[in-house]
Every structure is written in structure tokens, then in C-alpha cells.
Motif scaffolding. Structure first.
Motif, PDB file in Angstrom:
ATOM      1  N   UNK A  18       0.837  -1.201   0.000  1.00  0.00           N
ATOM      2  CA  UNK A  18       0.000   0.000   0.000  1.00  0.00           C
ATOM      3  C   UNK A  18       0.871   1.250   0.000  1.00  0.00           C
ATOM      4  N   UNK A  19       0.698   2.099  -1.010  1.00  0.00           N
ATOM      5  CA  UNK A  19       1.454   3.348  -1.092  1.00  0.00           C
ATOM      6  C   UNK A  19       0.630   4.524  -0.584  1.00  0.00           C
ATOM      7  N   UNK A  20      -0.666   4.557  -0.924  1.00  0.00           N
ATOM      8  CA  UNK A  20      -1.454   5.749  -0.610  1.00  0.00           C
ATOM      9  C   UNK A  20      -2.916   5.383  -0.386  1.00  0.00           C
ATOM     10  N   UNK A  21      -3.609   6.268   0.302  1.00  0.00           N
ATOM     11  CA  UNK A  21      -5.058   6.195   0.465  1.00  0.00           C
ATOM     12  C   UNK A  21      -5.645   7.490  -0.066  1.00  0.00           C
ATOM     13  N   UNK A  22      -6.719   7.384  -0.850  1.00  0.00           N
ATOM     14  CA  UNK A  22      -7.385   8.561  -1.400  1.00  0.00           C
ATOM     15  C   UNK A  22      -8.639   8.829  -0.583  1.00  0.00           C
ATOM     16  N   UNK A  23      -8.715  10.037  -0.032  1.00  0.00           N
ATOM     17  CA  UNK A  23      -9.840  10.454   0.801  1.00  0.00           C
ATOM     18  C   UNK A  23     -10.523  11.633   0.120  1.00  0.00           C
ATOM     19  N   UNK A  24     -11.855  11.628   0.115  1.00  0.00           N
ATOM     20  CA  UNK A  24     -12.623  12.736  -0.463  1.00  0.00           C
ATOM     21  C   UNK A  24     -13.656  13.187   0.555  1.00  0.00           C
ATOM     22  N   UNK A  25     -13.429  14.347   1.172  1.00  0.00           N
ATOM     23  CA  UNK A  25     -14.360  14.890   2.151  1.00  0.00           C
ATOM     24  C   UNK A  25     -14.453  16.399   1.980  1.00  0.00           C
ATOM     25  N   UNK A  26     -15.699  16.917   1.824  1.00  0.00           N
ATOM     26  CA  UNK A  26     -16.969  16.229   1.620  1.00  0.00           C
ATOM     27  C   UNK A  26     -16.940  15.373   0.358  1.00  0.00           C
ATOM     28  N   UNK A  27     -17.678  14.274   0.437  1.00  0.00           N
ATOM     29  CA  UNK A  27     -17.597  13.244  -0.595  1.00  0.00           C
ATOM     30  C   UNK A  27     -18.544  13.532  -1.755  1.00  0.00           C
ATOM     31  N   UNK A  28     -18.057  13.306  -2.959  1.00  0.00           N
ATOM     32  CA  UNK A  28     -18.879  13.282  -4.159  1.00  0.00           C
ATOM     33  C   UNK A  28     -18.950  11.818  -4.604  1.00  0.00           C
ATOM     34  N   UNK A  29     -20.146  11.218  -4.648  1.00  0.00           N
ATOM     35  CA  UNK A  29     -21.473  11.827  -4.793  1.00  0.00           C
ATOM     36  C   UNK A  29     -22.294  11.915  -3.520  1.00  0.00           C
ATOM     37  N   UNK A  30     -21.795  11.379  -2.418  1.00  0.00           N
ATOM     38  CA  UNK A  30     -22.632  11.151  -1.239  1.00  0.00           C
ATOM     39  C   UNK A  30     -22.906  12.412  -0.432  1.00  0.00           C
ATOM     40  N   UNK A  31     -21.952  13.346  -0.419  1.00  0.00           N
ATOM     41  CA  UNK A  31     -22.094  14.532   0.421  1.00  0.00           C
ATOM     42  C   UNK A  31     -21.702  14.291   1.865  1.00  0.00           C
ATOM     43  N   UNK A  32     -21.045  13.157   2.149  1.00  0.00           N
ATOM     44  CA  UNK A  32     -20.624  12.870   3.517  1.00  0.00           C
ATOM     45  C   UNK A  32     -19.434  13.740   3.909  1.00  0.00           C
ATOM     46  N   UNK A  33     -19.504  14.311   5.116  1.00  0.00           N
ATOM     47  CA  UNK A  33     -18.379  15.022   5.712  1.00  0.00           C
ATOM     48  C   UNK A  33     -17.798  14.111   6.788  1.00  0.00           C
ATOM     49  N   UNK A  34     -16.579  13.661   6.596  1.00  0.00           N
ATOM     50  CA  UNK A  34     -15.977  12.745   7.570  1.00  0.00           C
ATOM     51  C   UNK A  34     -15.788  13.459   8.906  1.00  0.00           C
ATOM     52  N   UNK A  35     -16.212  12.808   9.961  1.00  0.00           N
ATOM     53  CA  UNK A  35     -16.055  13.374  11.303  1.00  0.00           C
ATOM     54  C   UNK A  35     -14.594  13.288  11.733  1.00  0.00           C
ATOM     55  N   UNK A  36     -14.274  14.013  12.782  1.00  0.00           N
ATOM     56  CA  UNK A  36     -12.889  13.977  13.270  1.00  0.00           C
ATOM     57  C   UNK A  36     -12.525  12.575  13.740  1.00  0.00           C
ATOM     58  N   UNK A  37     -13.477  11.864  14.364  1.00  0.00           N
ATOM     59  CA  UNK A  37     -13.195  10.496  14.821  1.00  0.00           C
ATOM     60  C   UNK A  37     -12.902   9.579  13.639  1.00  0.00           C
ATOM     61  N   UNK A  38     -13.658   9.738  12.546  1.00  0.00           N
ATOM     62  CA  UNK A  38     -13.416   8.916  11.360  1.00  0.00           C
ATOM     63  C   UNK A  38     -12.059   9.238  10.740  1.00  0.00           C
ATOM     64  N   UNK A  39     -11.714  10.522  10.714  1.00  0.00           N
ATOM     65  CA  UNK A  39     -10.414  10.918  10.169  1.00  0.00           C
ATOM     66  C   UNK A  39      -9.274  10.403  11.049  1.00  0.00           C
ATOM     67  N   UNK A  40      -9.481  10.380  12.345  1.00  0.00           N
ATOM     68  CA  UNK A  40      -8.433   9.873  13.244  1.00  0.00           C
ATOM     69  C   UNK A  40      -8.190   8.389  13.018  1.00  0.00           C
ATOM     70  N   UNK A  41      -9.248   7.635  12.693  1.00  0.00           N
ATOM     71  CA  UNK A  41      -9.070   6.212  12.364  1.00  0.00           C
ATOM     72  C   UNK A  41      -8.218   6.064  11.106  1.00  0.00           C
ATOM     73  N   UNK A  42      -8.547   6.828  10.065  1.00  0.00           N
ATOM     74  CA  UNK A  42      -7.775   6.777   8.825  1.00  0.00           C
ATOM     75  C   UNK A  42      -6.332   7.199   9.085  1.00  0.00           C
ATOM     76  N   UNK A  43      -6.159   8.268   9.843  1.00  0.00           N
ATOM     77  CA  UNK A  43      -4.810   8.775  10.145  1.00  0.00           C
ATOM     78  C   UNK A  43      -3.991   7.741  10.903  1.00  0.00           C
ATOM     79  N   UNK A  44      -4.612   7.082  11.873  1.00  0.00           N
ATOM     80  CA  UNK A  44      -3.898   6.058  12.661  1.00  0.00           C
ATOM     81  C   UNK A  44      -3.379   4.945  11.758  1.00  0.00           C
TER      82      UNK A  44
END
Length: 494
Positions: A245-271
Motif C-alpha cells: 500500500x502506497x497511498x489512500x485517497x480520501x474525499x471529504x466532503x464526498x462526491x457523490x454522497x455529500x458525507x463530511x468525515x467526522x474527526x473520529x473517522x479521520x483519526x481512524x484513517x490517520x492512525x
């Protein structure tokens, strides 16, 4: 930062090696123009380095037709069909699928006095800006204000020459990032639903896309569904990280869903990115379009993430000026130096006038940030009203909106229609949402985008009961939508 295996060697372009690609081009905009027509552009032969696409196709690519280019002998790949050419030659359809932010400009000119035609010449960028070539990395007033503006948001001291790159739109920033950082055989985790350029850009760089899905959880009775109910499964996400794994692609707010990742969700990805020494490409073009009091958080602002994150932005989405094609990438010099190599050997520089206007826009916003007169306050307020208008109207005919926390778009659940009229015309293996969209265009005069195109092939059958609408429309378009929906509602009465 310490030397890491995740920081790539100098890009092949730096040593003069060229590269060509065979690629599954599938831009969303072509989808809105054609219905199962042959691709209107020449197919690209592969040459130079081996591409991931030159290997035997994996199961998820078996459906694509591969043919041999008559001149080079290199395989090329047809794009997927585009299901909307019912629009061709007609004027009665109301296009509610693609966005059109030019129709929703702020109530007063943002670029005073540069909103006048003179902004495209000397008044905007100085007496010689319309003739002289700017700095390759970006027009200095723009790179400086971007460094100042986003440095405060990210909690970093940004160097305009080392941490900022101005590109031809966010598309240019994404393409440059994939070409600079993804090598042959690298895996790139893509959160789906995903904007459709991430997969082909990964393949063009020789990488392998690895998908992980946001999945909806049930909403409370009588409560409208929300994009916040779509979440990643932590165990599933963790299982996608490997030694490749080289990279993860994150899209927030998300297209097409319109989801805004919460800080807790971002902390999981960051960890997980820190644990596995993985880069993050964070597409944040809709960061100023968040609703209902939600807050956008940049993952680069979290501890230990600045040094491994590229943050992608867009003036088109930020200031409703999509035709200017001004975007940017922000990140640490250890990553940005590779983007600069690709940029210098491809685009080299972007037109000055649009950059100058965007610089003035940010200068104004920096003075009014957080105040009622700020465009970043006014625009989301206006778009939230239009979002709510569209959601109420769609519910009248049995479409069930998923209320977005951000972006231009909302998706609606069409499960009720799928159960009542499952046998719409179309190929046997064609996802239901694509058949429904074509039926709706032809019979109701309304255009939307099938959401299955935003998913990987194996997942499309599980998400073929959603369609995407864009609510960034002018008042006359929304009124026309109401009229068509009221007519549809009357036809539903027994």
C-alpha cells in the motif's frame, strides 16, 4: 522528516524517460452526453514502461473490451458505455445530474473591481501579466496567499515555494500527485463511492486500486436518511492495508454522497496511515460547502499527518468559477518536490489571469473570514436552502433523499421503484439505476446520474438503487423541476 520507503525516488520524467498509457477513460461528463455510443476520442496506445493495464486483465476488468492498436500493437481499452445520449437533440429534459455553479453566484460581485472584463488583463495581474509567463509553480501572489490562508487552517508555516503548487484545476493536482507518487505495483486504497477519476489515474501510474466501501446504517423511524449514516467498517478498512500500500485517497466532503468525515473517522484513517507508513491524498474541493453546522476538518491538521498528506483544492468549487481551472496541492516539501518535477515536465505553468483573480478572492476572504459578509458564509447558506428545496420536492414522488452534510449533490434511494417496476428496458446485466435514469429522462424529462458508476465493478450490484441529483441550480431550474415533479405526482394517483 526521516527518509522513508514511502517517499518515492525522483520521477522518471526527471531522467528523460517518457511514458504512455492505455487507460479506461470514464469521465463523468461524457456519461451525461452519450448513451452507449463508441468513444468519441482516439484510444491511447501504451508505450515506454509497462503499465498495469498491459498485464492480463483481472476479474474486475474482464468486462472491458480489449483490442490491439493497429499501429503499435499495444492493447487499448474502451471506456464503459455512456448511458445518456437520450439528451442528444432534445431540449425538454431538465438536467439535475451535473452541477452548474455559474448559475448560483454570490449576491454581489466577489472580485470587485476585477469582476469587470478588465480583470482578464492589466487591472487584475499587473501591466505585463497578460503577456509574460509566470513562475512555473504558481503566480506568486496566489501561492503566497494560499500559504498564508491554509497555513492558519492546517497549523503549519507554509513556504509558498516548497509547500504550494498551482495546477490546472484540482484534476491537474490529482493527476500530478498520482504520477509523482505511485509506482508500478503500488496499491492505492480508494474509499467508495468515489469520484470517477481516481481509478483511471491510479491505473495510468501503474498502480492497483484497492476499494473499501462506505455502507449505510439504518436511520431512525420517520427521520430522513443522512450521509452521516454511511460509515467505514474499521476492521474492513484495516484489512486493506498491506506491504504494497502506497497511498489512500480520501474525499471529504464526498462526491457523490455529500458525507463530511467526522474527526473520529479521520483519526481512524490517520492512525492506519501512520501505522503502515502510507501517504494520504486528500481531495477537499468542497471544504467550504458544509451544512447544518457541520465542520470540515483537514486530515493534514491531525498529529503526524502533515508530513504524509497532500491536500487538494479547487478555485472552481471554492468560488464558483469552474471555467478558470485553477487548483492547487499543498504538502510537505519531501512530497511536493516530486509533484514539481511532473508539473515542470508537463504543464509547466498555468494561465496568469485566473490565478490573479483567485488570489484577490482569497485576499478578500482572509479579511472577512467568519463574518456575515464572507462568501464562505453566504454561499453554503444559499446552497443549503436549495438542498432542502430539492429534497422536499423529490420526496413528493416517492424518491427518498439521503440528506448530504456537504458538497453540491444529494443521492436518493429508488428502492421503491425497483420493487414496483423491476423490468425496465436495458441489458440484462445493466445496473438498475442506469436503466431507471434512462427511463426517467425519456418519460419524465428529468436527468440524474446513476450512483453505481461511483463504485467498483464488484460493488455496483449492491448500490444500484441510488441516483444522484445536483441542487446547485438557479431558481428557474428548481421551479421547472417542481412543475415536472408535480406532474409526475399527479400521474401516481390512483
Amino acid at each position: 522528516m526521516p527518509t522513508s520507503r514511502r517517499i518515492p525516488p525522483p520521477h522518471p520524467l526527471a531522467s528523460g524517460r517518457g511514458a504512455g498509457w492505455g487507460l479506461p477513460l470514464e469521465p463523468l461528463y461524457s456519461f451525461c452526453l452519450r448513451l452507449e455510443l463508441p468513444p468519441p476520442w482516439p484510444l491511447f496506445p501504451m508505450r515506454g514502461r509497462e503499465s498495469a493495464l498491459s498485464r492480463p486483465p483481472s476479474s474486475r476488468h474482464q468486462q472491458r473490451q480489449v483490442r490491439t492498436h493497429t499501429c503499435t500493437g499495444a492493447p487499448t481499452i474502451h471506456p464503459r458505455p455512456r448511458p445518456l445520449s437520450l439528451l442528444k437533440g432534445t431540449t425538454s429534459q431538465l438536467r439535475l445530474g451535473p452541477w452548474s455553479p455559474h448559475s448560483c453566484l454570490p449576491p454581489q460581485p466577489l472580485l470587485t473591481p476585477t469582476s469587470r472584463p478588465a480583470c482578464h488583463g492589466q487591472a487584475c495581474a499587473g501591466p505585463k501579466a497578460d503577456r509574460d509567463r509566470p513562475q512555473p509553480l504558481g503566480y506568486p501572489p496566489l501561492t503566497e496567499i494560499l500559504a498564508s490562508f491554509f497555513g492558519k487552517l492546517l497549523g503549519q508555516e507554509l513556504d509558498p515555494l516548497k509547500n504550494v503548487l498551482v495546477t490546472v484545476g484540482a484534476y491537474g493536482a490529482l493527476f500530478t500527485a498520482f504520477q509523482a507518487l505511485v509506482e508500478e505495483g503500488d496499491e492505492v486504497i480508494i474509499v467508495e463511492p468515489f469520484f470517477d477519476c481516481y481509478e483511471p489515474m491510479t491505473l495510468m501510474a501503474g498502480g492497483r486500486p484497492v476499494f473499501v466501501s462506505l455502507r449505510p446504517s439504518p436511520s431512525q423511524d420517520k427521520e430522513p436518511d443522512s450521509s452521516s449514516n454511511w460509515c467505514l467498517d474499521p476492521a474492513e478498512l484495516a484489512s486493506k492495508f498491506t506491504a504494497r500500500t502506497k497511498a489512500l485517497v480520501l474525499n471529504t466532503p464526498n462526491n457523490p454522497l455529500g458525507k463530511v468525515f467526522s474527526k473520529a473517522e479521520l483519526e481512524l484513517v490517520a492512525h492506519l496511515c501512520r501505522q503502515h507508513d502510507v501517504l494520504c491524498i486528500s481531495d477537499e474541493v468542497y471544504q467550504w460547502l458544509v451544512y447544518d453546522g457541520h465542520q470540515h476538518t483537514s486530515i493534514a491538521s491531525l498529529p503526524g499527518m502533515w508530513e504524509r498528506t497532500l491536500t487538494i483544492g479547487s478555485a472552481g468549487k471554492t468560488f464558483s468559477a469552474t471555467g478558470w481551472k485553477v487548483g492547487w496541492a499543498l504538502g510537505p516539501d519531501a512530497l511536493m518536490r516530486h509533484l514539481r518535477t511532473v508539473h515542470q515536465n508537463s504543464i509547466f505553468h498555468c494561465p496568469t489571469q485566473g490565478q490573479a483573480a483567485v488570489a484577490l478572492s482569497f485576499e478578500r476572504e482572509l479579511q472577512h473570514l467568519g463574518q456575515p459578509c464572507s462568501y464562505f458564509v453566504q454561499f453554503p447558506q444559499a446552497m443549503q436552502r436549495r438542498r432542502d428545496h430539492m429534497a422536499r420536492s423529490l420526496q413528493a414522488v416517492g424518491l427518498r433523499p439521503v440528506i448530504p452534510q456537504g458538497s453540491y449533490f444529494l443521492i436518493t434511494d429508488i428502492s421503491d421503484f425497483k420493487s414496483k417496476m423491476p423490468d425496465l428496458p436495458g441489458a440484462a446485466d445493466e445496473p438498475y439505476d442506469r436503466r431507471f435514469v434512462k427511463w426517467m429522462i425519456k418519460n419524465k424529462g428529468l436527468v440524474a446520474i446513476p450512483v453505481s458508476i461511483f463504485f467498483s465493478q464488484p460493488q455496483q450490484q449492491h448500490f444500484d438503487h441510488y441516483i444522484r441529483f445536483c441542487f446547485v441550480k438557479d431558481e428557474s431550474t428548481l421551479r421547472a423541476m417542481d412543475e415536472k415533479l408535480q406532474k409526475w405526482k399527479a400521474e401516481l394517483r390512483p
